[in-house]
Design a protein around this motif. Sequence first.
Motif, short mmCIF file in Angstrom:
data_model
loop_
_atom_site.label_atom_id
_atom_site.label_comp_id
_atom_site.label_asym_id
_atom_site.label_seq_id
_atom_site.Cartn_x
_atom_site.Cartn_y
_atom_site.Cartn_z
N GLY A 25 28.02 54.57 8.34
CA GLY A 25 27.76 55.74 9.16
C GLY A 25 28.98 56.45 9.66
N ALA A 26 30.18 55.89 9.42
CA ALA A 26 31.38 56.49 9.98
C ALA A 26 31.62 57.90 9.48
N GLY A 27 31.18 58.20 8.25
CA GLY A 27 31.40 59.52 7.70
C GLY A 27 30.14 60.34 7.54
N VAL A 28 29.06 59.98 8.21
CA VAL A 28 27.80 60.72 8.06
C VAL A 28 27.98 62.13 8.60
N PRO A 29 27.68 63.16 7.80
CA PRO A 29 27.87 64.53 8.28
C PRO A 29 26.85 64.91 9.34
N ILE A 30 27.32 65.66 10.33
CA ILE A 30 26.47 66.22 11.38
C ILE A 30 26.55 67.73 11.26
N LEU A 31 25.45 68.39 10.92
CA LEU A 31 25.40 69.84 10.78
C LEU A 31 24.88 70.43 12.09
N MET A 32 25.70 71.24 12.74
CA MET A 32 25.42 71.70 14.11
C MET A 32 24.99 73.17 14.08
N TYR A 33 23.72 73.40 14.33
CA TYR A 33 23.14 74.74 14.37
C TYR A 33 22.97 75.23 15.81
N HIS A 34 22.72 76.54 15.93
CA HIS A 34 22.35 77.13 17.21
C HIS A 34 21.03 77.87 17.03
N SER A 35 21.05 79.19 17.05
CA SER A 35 19.82 79.95 16.90
C SER A 35 19.48 80.18 15.44
N PHE A 89 20.52 71.09 16.81
CA PHE A 89 20.30 72.48 17.20
C PHE A 89 20.60 72.60 18.70
N ASP A 90 21.63 73.38 19.04
CA ASP A 90 22.07 73.51 20.42
C ASP A 90 21.34 74.62 21.16
N ASP A 91 21.27 74.47 22.48
CA ASP A 91 20.93 75.52 23.46
C ASP A 91 19.46 75.61 23.81
N GLY A 92 18.55 75.14 22.96
CA GLY A 92 17.14 75.17 23.32
C GLY A 92 16.52 76.55 23.30
N GLY A 229 30.86 67.52 14.69
CA GLY A 229 29.81 68.35 14.12
C GLY A 229 30.41 69.46 13.28
N LEU A 230 29.75 69.80 12.18
CA LEU A 230 30.16 70.92 11.33
C LEU A 230 29.34 72.14 11.74
N THR A 231 29.99 73.16 12.28
CA THR A 231 29.29 74.31 12.82
C THR A 231 28.69 75.15 11.70
N MET A 232 27.39 75.38 11.78
CA MET A 232 26.67 76.20 10.81
C MET A 232 26.55 77.62 11.35
N HIS A 233 26.91 78.61 10.51
CA HIS A 233 26.89 79.99 10.95
C HIS A 233 26.26 80.87 9.88
N ARG A 234 26.06 82.12 10.22
CA ARG A 234 25.42 83.05 9.29
C ARG A 234 26.25 83.17 8.00
N GLY A 235 25.54 83.23 6.87
CA GLY A 235 26.19 83.46 5.60
C GLY A 235 26.52 82.23 4.79
N ILE A 236 26.17 81.03 5.26
CA ILE A 236 26.49 79.81 4.53
C ILE A 236 25.46 79.59 3.41
N SER A 237 25.93 79.55 2.18
CA SER A 237 25.07 79.31 1.03
C SER A 237 25.01 77.81 0.73
N ALA A 238 24.19 77.45 -0.25
CA ALA A 238 24.13 76.05 -0.67
C ALA A 238 25.49 75.59 -1.20
N ALA A 239 26.16 76.45 -1.94
CA ALA A 239 27.50 76.09 -2.45
C ALA A 239 28.49 75.93 -1.31
#
Length: 257
Positions: A25-35, A89-92, A229-239
């Motif tokens: 688990g030391a390298g398990v990715p955490i994808l951090m979303y907001h809205s 998913f942050d902020d609720g 956490g890896l911040t997820m933002h607008r415009g991120i494709s599968a690649a």
Amino acid sequence: MVGSRRVPPPRIALLLCAALCAACGAGVPILMYHSVSDGGEPLTVAPHELDTQLDYLRSAGFETITLRELLDAQDGAGKLPRHPVVLTFDDGYEDAGTEVLPRLLARGQKATFFIVSGFCAQDAATRVVQGRRRYLVWPEVRALKEAGMEIGSHTVSHRRLTGLHRADLRAEIEQSRAALQAYLGQHVDFFAYPYNDQLHWVRRAVEKAGYRGAVVGVHGNTDPFTLQGLTMHRGISAADLRSMLSQSWETAYTGGG
């Protein structure tokens, strides 16, 4: 569906994730979303983009886990799936229930939702609205929990923590946890730092408040109270997502970042 030209072969993604997960688990990715909405803010992911990302993770063999499952595995009290990933998913925001939850359930996936307790109203008639932002009400937070999602704390009022006096810092950290536990009837074990704002005394306050761990979007590592956490933002494709996961592996195994 994700276009075949932009999605790496599942076997490649599985090999990548095997490397990510090699150290219990030391390298398990955490994808951090907001809205998640059609708004234009950089940290707002469009619904169709979330569809693409979730479909990519599923088709590539990634299995979503909670932060509790991650730390249980690190503590030797549980076992991770072969190819785990954490979604937060942050902020609720209200769209956590209207946009995110149905998409997760449709794919058999789960996530951790970090809630700003002071922004949770009693019902829809008293919902907190700040500009274009609409926040969850308590029954909607309970609905997330009852659907199998993990609930964490994002403070009482989403203030920058490093500039607060000690009493205010403790109140933001401890009262949010107490409110969430009272309304949900369960332990709340995880915390997310607003604005990624944290230093050693903030981390210590979070630990003393009884949390098991905390997520930060920058300058993080695999310590339970600075989980990267890896911040997820607008415009991120599968690649793009595949590239982000690759960089996460490089950081975990070369000490970069």
